[in-house]
Design a protein around this motif. Structure first.
Motif, PDB file in Angstrom:
ATOM      1  N   ASP A 158       0.835  -1.206   0.000  1.00 15.26           N
ATOM      2  CA  ASP A 158       0.000   0.000   0.000  1.00 15.26           C
ATOM      3  C   ASP A 158       0.867   1.254   0.000  1.00 15.26           C
ATOM      4  O   ASP A 158       0.538   2.250  -0.648  1.00 15.26           O
ATOM      5  CB  ASP A 158      -0.918   0.006   1.230  1.00 15.26           C
ATOM      6  N   SER A 214       2.277   1.709  -3.426  1.00 16.03           N
ATOM      7  CA  SER A 214       1.235   2.211  -4.319  1.00 16.03           C
ATOM      8  C   SER A 214       1.021   3.707  -4.116  1.00 16.03           C
ATOM      9  O   SER A 214       0.819   4.458  -5.070  1.00 16.03           O
ATOM     10  CB  SER A 214      -0.083   1.463  -4.069  1.00 16.03           C
ATOM     11  N   LEU A 215       1.080   4.146  -2.855  1.00 16.52           N
ATOM     12  CA  LEU A 215       0.914   5.565  -2.551  1.00 16.52           C
ATOM     13  C   LEU A 215       2.054   6.388  -3.153  1.00 16.52           C
ATOM     14  O   LEU A 215       1.830   7.439  -3.764  1.00 16.52           O
ATOM     15  CB  LEU A 215       0.873   5.762  -1.037  1.00 16.52           C
ATOM     16  N   VAL A 255       1.541   6.668  -6.937  1.00 22.88           N
ATOM     17  CA  VAL A 255       0.542   7.663  -7.335  1.00 22.88           C
ATOM     18  C   VAL A 255       1.147   9.069  -7.324  1.00 22.88           C
ATOM     19  O   VAL A 255       0.981   9.858  -8.258  1.00 22.88           O
ATOM     20  CB  VAL A 255      -0.687   7.605  -6.405  1.00 22.88           C
ATOM     21  N   HIS A 256       1.857   9.396  -6.241  1.00 21.74           N
ATOM     22  CA  HIS A 256       2.488  10.720  -6.154  1.00 21.74           C
ATOM     23  C   HIS A 256       3.577  10.881  -7.218  1.00 21.74           C
ATOM     24  O   HIS A 256       3.792  11.987  -7.724  1.00 21.74           O
ATOM     25  CB  HIS A 256       3.075  10.931  -4.760  1.00 21.74           C
ATOM     26  N   SER A 257       4.250   9.791  -7.550  1.00 20.28           N
ATOM     27  CA  SER A 257       5.289   9.853  -8.590  1.00 20.28           C
ATOM     28  C   SER A 257       4.673  10.150  -9.954  1.00 20.28           C
ATOM     29  O   SER A 257       5.235  10.922 -10.740  1.00 20.28           O
ATOM     30  CB  SER A 257       6.064   8.527  -8.632  1.00 20.28           C
ATOM     31  N   ASP A 258       3.522   9.537 -10.236  1.00 20.24           N
ATOM     32  CA  ASP A 258       2.818   9.829 -11.491  1.00 20.24           C
ATOM     33  C   ASP A 258       2.450  11.312 -11.575  1.00 20.24           C
ATOM     34  O   ASP A 258       2.612  11.952 -12.619  1.00 20.24           O
ATOM     35  CB  ASP A 258       1.542   8.984 -11.599  1.00 20.24           C
ATOM     36  N   ALA A 259       1.948  11.847 -10.458  1.00 21.13           N
ATOM     37  CA  ALA A 259       1.554  13.259 -10.440  1.00 21.13           C
ATOM     38  C   ALA A 259       2.768  14.159 -10.668  1.00 21.13           C
ATOM     39  O   ALA A 259       2.688  15.173 -11.374  1.00 21.13           O
ATOM     40  CB  ALA A 259       0.881  13.596  -9.114  1.00 21.13           C
ATOM     41  N   THR A 315       0.766   3.974 -16.249  1.00 16.58           N
ATOM     42  CA  THR A 315       1.253   4.811 -15.164  1.00 16.58           C
ATOM     43  C   THR A 315       2.166   3.990 -14.260  1.00 16.58           C
ATOM     44  O   THR A 315       2.156   2.751 -14.297  1.00 16.58           O
ATOM     45  CB  THR A 315       0.089   5.360 -14.329  1.00 16.58           C
ATOM     46  N   PHE A 368       1.787   3.720 -11.129  1.00 17.14           N
ATOM     47  CA  PHE A 368       0.863   3.013 -10.242  1.00 17.14           C
ATOM     48  C   PHE A 368       0.385   1.715 -10.883  1.00 17.14           C
ATOM     49  O   PHE A 368       0.330   0.664 -10.228  1.00 17.14           O
ATOM     50  CB  PHE A 368      -0.336   3.911  -9.915  1.00 17.14           C
ATOM     51  N   GLU A 369       0.050   1.761 -12.172  1.00 22.31           N
ATOM     52  CA  GLU A 369      -0.412   0.565 -12.870  1.00 22.31           C
ATOM     53  C   GLU A 369       0.680  -0.481 -12.966  1.00 22.31           C
ATOM     54  O   GLU A 369       0.418  -1.680 -12.864  1.00 22.31           O
ATOM     55  CB  GLU A 369      -0.924   0.944 -14.262  1.00 22.31           C
ATOM     56  N   THR A 377       1.284  -1.948  -9.229  1.00 22.33           N
ATOM     57  CA  THR A 377       0.190  -2.772  -8.713  1.00 22.33           C
ATOM     58  C   THR A 377      -0.158  -3.951  -9.619  1.00 22.33           C
ATOM     59  O   THR A 377      -0.965  -4.797  -9.250  1.00 22.33           O
ATOM     60  CB  THR A 377      -1.086  -1.929  -8.516  1.00 22.33           C
TER      61      THR A 377
END
Length: 254
Positions: free
Chosen positions: A89, A92-93, A96-100, A132, A134-135, A138
């Protein structure tokens, strides 16, 4: 932290190349180098950030000291949440921030060097064609690739079946295939082999290349057309198909 800002990409292609390099480095940190990355994110240390570089390298470091920074900064303090979450988790968090962050850096360059509407659209489409972070982290990227392949092949078979809509009997693909060249038989066999593990959400039987299938747009399960009473002709007029289970769940809500 210069974040690889020693050079400035000025064209859409250069910005995309910069994006891919930084993305590759961050994916490496969260996958192949995950043990080292995990250890470097010590919650006892100060606010730490994960940086990706155009050279496909990564680094965990303190944020830039200059204000405002030369480039947008990644999420601050990723190390503080490490021990308070399950590892997957937490990764994954961070993903997500890395994608942004990657998007913010790419469009920072776009704004700085005057990309117009068509340039921005082209850059986004190039970025959007890649999974991404994240994709990737995960495992959703592999699932989507498999689903896209499945949808593509089922759509191909659906088109073959629809070429024989004049027949009132069961919508079998074999009827459409009979009107094709012999090469199509090989394509049909390959399609059946690829979907050997696909099971009907209603009867639980395997996919067969000579049967019409339809996918639920809500739960993404595949069904024999005959099991859910949908014919190829009817499917042509359905914009969003919901299987009986998903349709029932929606009606049951207050």
């Amino acid at each position: 932290m210069d974040g690889g800002a020693s050079y400035n990409p000025r064209t859409v292609e250069e910005v995309f190349r910069d994006f891919k390099g930084r993305r590759a480095g961050m994916i490496k940190a969260l996958t192949t180098d995950v043990e080292e990355f995990y250890q470097q994110c010590d919650p006892e240390k100060e606010n730490l950030c994960l940086y990706g570089f155009p050279s496909e390298q990564w680094e965990v470091n303190l944020p830039a000291e200059e204000v405002p920074p030369e480039l947008p900064e990644p999420a601050l303090g990723i190390n503080f949440a490490r021990d308070g979450m399950q590892e997957k988790d937490w990764l994954s968090l961070v993903a997500v921030h890395s994608d942004a962050w990657l998007l913010s850096v790419a469009f920072y360059f776009g704004a700085r060097f005057g990309f117009d509407k068509s340039d921005r659209k082209r850059l986004f489409n190039m970025i959007n064609d890649l999974p991404t972070i994240f994709e990737v982290v995960t495992g959703a990227a592999k699932k989507q690739t498999k689903e896209k392949s499945s949808v593509s092949n089922h759509s191909s078979n659906k088109s073959k079946s629809n070429s024989k809509q004049g027949s009132e009997s069961q919508p079998k693909y074999s009827k459409a295939v009979q009107s094709k060249d012999e090469d199509d038989d090989g394509m049909e066999e390959e399609d059946e082999e690829e979907h050997g593990e696909t099971l009907c959400g209603a009867c639980g039987e395997n996919y067969a290349g000579d049967e019409f299938w339809i996918c639920c747009d809500i739960c993404e399960k595949w069904f024999h057309g005959k099991c859910v009473k949908i014919t190829p002709a009817r499917a042509e007029h359905i914009k969003q198909y919901k299987c009986p289970s998903c349709s029932g769940n929606k009606r049951a809500r207050p």
